[in-house]
Design a protein around this motif. Structure first.
Motif, PDB file in Angstrom:
ATOM      1  N   LEU A   1     -20.545 -56.805 -22.175  1.00 24.51           N
ATOM      2  CA  LEU A   1     -21.407 -56.113 -23.124  1.00 24.51           C
ATOM      3  C   LEU A   1     -20.892 -56.275 -24.549  1.00 24.51           C
ATOM      4  N   LEU A   2     -19.602 -56.086 -24.733  1.00 28.17           N
ATOM      5  CA  LEU A   2     -19.027 -56.168 -26.075  1.00 28.17           C
ATOM      6  C   LEU A   2     -19.143 -57.568 -26.651  1.00 28.17           C
ATOM      7  N   ARG A   3     -18.934 -58.586 -25.821  1.00 21.37           N
ATOM      8  CA  ARG A   3     -19.026 -59.960 -26.318  1.00 21.37           C
ATOM      9  C   ARG A   3     -20.445 -60.325 -26.738  1.00 21.37           C
ATOM     10  N   HIS A   4     -21.426 -59.556 -26.280  1.00 23.33           N
ATOM     11  CA  HIS A   4     -22.810 -59.771 -26.699  1.00 23.33           C
ATOM     12  C   HIS A   4     -23.226 -58.786 -27.791  1.00 23.33           C
ATOM     13  N   GLY A   5     -22.237 -58.146 -28.404  1.00 22.29           N
ATOM     14  CA  GLY A   5     -22.503 -57.283 -29.544  1.00 22.29           C
ATOM     15  C   GLY A   5     -23.056 -55.921 -29.196  1.00 22.29           C
ATOM     16  N   ILE A   6     -22.883 -55.460 -27.942  1.00 24.60           N
ATOM     17  CA  ILE A   6     -23.411 -54.179 -27.500  1.00 24.60           C
ATOM     18  C   ILE A   6     -22.259 -53.173 -27.437  1.00 24.60           C
ATOM     19  N   PRO A   7     -22.181 -52.237 -28.396  1.00 21.16           N
ATOM     20  CA  PRO A   7     -21.108 -51.232 -28.359  1.00 21.16           C
ATOM     21  C   PRO A   7     -21.249 -50.344 -27.125  1.00 21.16           C
ATOM     22  N   VAL A   8     -20.106 -49.908 -26.596  1.00 15.95           N
ATOM     23  CA  VAL A   8     -20.093 -49.082 -25.383  1.00 15.95           C
ATOM     24  C   VAL A   8     -19.382 -47.768 -25.683  1.00 15.95           C
ATOM     25  N   GLY A   9     -20.085 -46.668 -25.459  1.00 16.78           N
ATOM     26  CA  GLY A   9     -19.493 -45.343 -25.583  1.00 16.78           C
ATOM     27  C   GLY A   9     -19.458 -44.665 -24.232  1.00 16.78           C
ATOM     28  N   ASN A  10     -18.701 -43.573 -24.152  1.00 13.38           N
ATOM     29  CA  ASN A  10     -18.557 -42.883 -22.871  1.00 13.38           C
ATOM     30  C   ASN A  10     -18.825 -41.398 -23.021  1.00 13.38           C
ATOM     31  N   GLN A  11     -19.533 -40.849 -22.042  1.00 11.51           N
ATOM     32  CA  GLN A  11     -19.864 -39.437 -21.994  1.00 11.51           C
ATOM     33  C   GLN A  11     -19.325 -38.860 -20.691  1.00 11.51           C
ATOM     34  N   THR A  12     -18.191 -38.201 -20.782  1.00 15.30           N
ATOM     35  CA  THR A  12     -17.541 -37.620 -19.610  1.00 15.30           C
ATOM     36  C   THR A  12     -18.052 -36.208 -19.389  1.00 15.30           C
TER      37      THR A  12
ATOM     38  N   THR B   1      -5.242 -39.430 -19.449  1.00 13.88           N
ATOM     39  CA  THR B   1      -5.191 -40.786 -18.893  1.00 13.88           C
ATOM     40  C   THR B   1      -6.543 -41.467 -18.983  1.00 13.88           C
ATOM     41  N   LEU B   2      -7.600 -40.719 -18.673  1.00  9.89           N
ATOM     42  CA  LEU B   2      -8.940 -41.294 -18.739  1.00  9.89           C
ATOM     43  C   LEU B   2      -9.255 -41.785 -20.145  1.00  9.89           C
ATOM     44  N   MET B   3      -8.985 -40.983 -21.148  1.00 11.01           N
ATOM     45  CA  MET B   3      -9.333 -41.370 -22.517  1.00 11.01           C
ATOM     46  C   MET B   3      -8.513 -42.570 -22.992  1.00 11.01           C
TER      47      MET B   3
ATOM     48  N   ARG C   1     -11.680 -50.804 -24.380  1.00 10.66           N
ATOM     49  CA  ARG C   1     -12.510 -50.819 -25.592  1.00 10.66           C
ATOM     50  C   ARG C   1     -13.820 -50.046 -25.430  1.00 10.66           C
ATOM     51  N   VAL C   2     -13.727 -48.942 -24.712  1.00 10.06           N
ATOM     52  CA  VAL C   2     -14.844 -48.006 -24.619  1.00 10.06           C
ATOM     53  C   VAL C   2     -14.502 -46.786 -25.470  1.00 10.06           C
ATOM     54  N   ARG C   3     -15.393 -46.404 -26.352  1.00  5.91           N
ATOM     55  CA  ARG C   3     -15.145 -45.280 -27.257  1.00  5.91           C
ATOM     56  C   ARG C   3     -15.531 -43.957 -26.590  1.00  5.91           C
ATOM     57  N   PRO C   4     -14.571 -43.038 -26.377  1.00  3.67           N
ATOM     58  CA  PRO C   4     -14.944 -41.703 -25.902  1.00  3.67           C
ATOM     59  C   PRO C   4     -15.880 -41.040 -26.906  1.00  3.67           C
ATOM     60  N   TYR C   5     -16.984 -40.493 -26.404  1.00  5.54           N
ATOM     61  CA  TYR C   5     -18.054 -39.979 -27.250  1.00  5.54           C
ATOM     62  C   TYR C   5     -18.211 -38.474 -27.057  1.00  5.54           C
ATOM     63  N   TYR C   6     -18.643 -38.063 -25.876  1.00  9.12           N
ATOM     64  CA  TYR C   6     -18.787 -36.650 -25.567  1.00  9.12           C
ATOM     65  C   TYR C   6     -17.914 -36.271 -24.373  1.00  9.12           C
ATOM     66  N   LEU C   7     -17.438 -35.025 -24.387  1.00 12.03           N
ATOM     67  CA  LEU C   7     -16.986 -34.347 -23.183  1.00 12.03           C
ATOM     68  C   LEU C   7     -17.990 -33.220 -22.971  1.00 12.03           C
ATOM     69  N   TYR C   8     -18.825 -33.378 -21.951  1.00 11.83           N
ATOM     70  CA  TYR C   8     -19.856 -32.387 -21.666  1.00 11.83           C
ATOM     71  C   TYR C   8     -19.275 -31.245 -20.834  1.00 11.83           C
TER      72      TYR C   8
ATOM     73  N   PHE D   1      -9.683 -41.267 -32.601  1.00  8.40           N
ATOM     74  CA  PHE D   1     -10.991 -41.714 -32.119  1.00  8.40           C
ATOM     75  C   PHE D   1     -11.050 -41.774 -30.596  1.00  8.40           C
ATOM     76  N   GLY D   2      -9.960 -41.412 -29.922  1.00  6.45           N
ATOM     77  CA  GLY D   2      -9.967 -41.289 -28.472  1.00  6.45           C
ATOM     78  C   GLY D   2     -10.282 -39.882 -27.996  1.00  6.45           C
ATOM     79  N   VAL D   3     -10.471 -38.968 -28.938  1.00  4.21           N
ATOM     80  CA  VAL D   3     -10.768 -37.580 -28.583  1.00  4.21           C
ATOM     81  C   VAL D   3     -12.283 -37.362 -28.645  1.00  4.21           C
ATOM     82  N   PRO D   4     -12.920 -37.043 -27.527  1.00  9.91           N
ATOM     83  CA  PRO D   4     -14.374 -36.849 -27.538  1.00  9.91           C
ATOM     84  C   PRO D   4     -14.741 -35.517 -28.172  1.00  9.91           C
ATOM     85  N   GLN D   5     -16.018 -35.353 -28.445  1.00 13.79           N
ATOM     86  CA  GLN D   5     -16.534 -34.073 -28.927  1.00 13.79           C
ATOM     87  C   GLN D   5     -16.935 -33.239 -27.717  1.00 13.79           C
ATOM     88  N   TYR D   6     -16.412 -32.026 -27.658  1.00 15.24           N
ATOM     89  CA  TYR D   6     -16.703 -31.119 -26.541  1.00 15.24           C
ATOM     90  C   TYR D   6     -18.001 -30.389 -26.854  1.00 15.24           C
ATOM     91  N   VAL D   7     -19.005 -30.558 -25.979  1.00 14.17           N
ATOM     92  CA  VAL D   7     -20.322 -30.001 -26.256  1.00 14.17           C
ATOM     93  C   VAL D   7     -20.901 -29.323 -25.020  1.00 14.17           C
TER      94      VAL D   7
END
Length: 388
Positions: free
Chosen positions: A261-272, A287-289, A296-303, A335-341
């Protein structure tokens, strides 16, 4: 690829009859979709089911769908019913219990629904619920009601119907600049059907960003093919958010899918999702983060887990979430710390504890070690009136 036999990922046991399959089959996502585990007999080829698991599988019949891909099943511990992969994929008796305050739709999908597929909750963005199909029906799914009673309650009209009404709604509302394809899992569609939808959105001048919410990189990374990535790259900007919940899910196959995905220019985020018994401790979440950053996956949300009917047994307290956030902040890169929502009918609400308190002497600040200091008024930014 050769036709050499692929051994199961987890250690074999004589009483388990998991198949040894040619590498070409194992690498084909369609092979896994055709051979999903959907009953006790098939599950017994991969894991030693407990009596409670067998009772839960019987109990959800006619109530909630369930299926597991051979790939995801290969990550399960065959003997440990507390395996974090197994808990996410195999029905549990908790799904059949009643919990106070549980709702079928706490996030308000039905409340904000505008067409057969479009949910318009925020001013500049919408979601399109384009399918109710998933490779694995996660037991903690916040949209579990969409697969209630097996036939589902997902669409006002048939899933296979025309998308014209949905696309017309988006085109008629030029304030919509961001569209998230979700479901179900959008990548359950073949590339051709998915491209029709993406191309239809890209033809709308006001749509700037197309996002895809998919757990295929976790549940069946073989789906992330070069053909799929090349197709999506024709419609940039395209983003993909996925859903790793435990370090055990980060495998060479999932890392390779992310890399494609990244090599095709598609950013990848994660929602845990914060899940009781799966990732509700600081060590696991840290460890997960860090492992996500490694691939190279950006932690985005911690739900915070929603109080969804059939899901409530996975809920933790908010205080547990604060404990985990405190264990992340300062201990891993920012930038490895997700937003808790917490997701509600009125939107996603950040619920992390503040790290400051306003006092007469200024701001009382607290760092990740619990150290405190006061920043007085002289050190705070000047106001517009002061600058004149």
């Amino acid at each position: 690829m050769s036709d050499t036999l692929r051994e199961p990922v987890t250690a074999a046991r004589p009483e388990l009859i998991r198949p040894r399959v040619p590498e070409t089959d194992w690498d084909d996502w369609r092979w896994h979709m055709r051979r999903r585990i959907t009953n006790v007999e098939k599950a017994g080829r991969w894991i030693n089911l407990t009596a409670d698991e067998e009772a839960a599988i019987a109990g959800v019949a006619g109530k909630y769908r369930w299926s597991v891909t051979p790939y995801y099943a290969s990550l399960m511990d065959p003997d440990d019913p507390a395996c974090p992969v197994r808990l996410q994929a195999v029905p549990a008796l908790g799904e059949l219990m009643e919990f106070p305050g549980a709702e079928v739709d706490p996030v308000g999908d039905t409340y904000y629904r505008k067409t057969n597929r479009v949910v318009h909750k925020y001013p500049d963005r919408v979601i399109m619920l384009i399918t109710e199909a998933c490779p694995v029906y996660c037991r903690h799914c916040t949209r579990k009601f969409h697969t209630t009673d097996v036939d589902g309650t997902y669409f006002r009209d048939d899933e296979g119907g025309s998308f014209d009404e949905d696309l017309r709604y988006i085109a008629d509302h030029p304030e919509i600049r961001d569209v998230l394809l979700t479901g179900g899992d959008p990548l359950s569609y073949q590339d051709g059907k998915l491209e029709e939808i993406v191309a239809g959105l890209r033809a709308i001048p006001s749509v700037e960003i197309i996002r895809i919410g998919s757990r295929f990189p976790v549940l069946l990374p073989q789906r992330i093919t070069e053909d799929l990535c090349s197709m999506l790259a024709r419609y940039h900007p395209v983003w993909l958010n996925t859903h790793f919940n435990h370090p055990k899910e980060i495998t060479p196959e999932s890392a390779a899918a992310v890399d494609r995905l990244l090599r095709h220019g598609i950013p990848v985020g994660n929602q845990t999702v914060l899940l009781r018994g799966i990732n509700d401790d600081v060590a696991t979440m840290r460890t997960l983060m860090t492992e996500l950053l490694r691939i190279r996956v950006r932690p985005y949300y911690l739900y915070h887990c929603d109080n969804v009917t059939g899901v409530s047994h996975f809920m933790t307290t908010v205080e547990k979430g604060w404990e985990i956030m405190d264990g992340l902040q300062g201990h891993i890169t920012g930038f490895g710390v997700p937003q808790y929502v917490l997701t509600t009918r009125i939107g996603k609400i950040p619920i992390a504890q503040p790290s400051f308190t306003r006092t007469p002497d200024g701001l009382l600040l607290r760092n990740y070690r619990g150290q405190e200091m006061v920043v007085g008024g002289a050190a705070q930014p000047i106001t517009e009136s002061d600058a004149r």
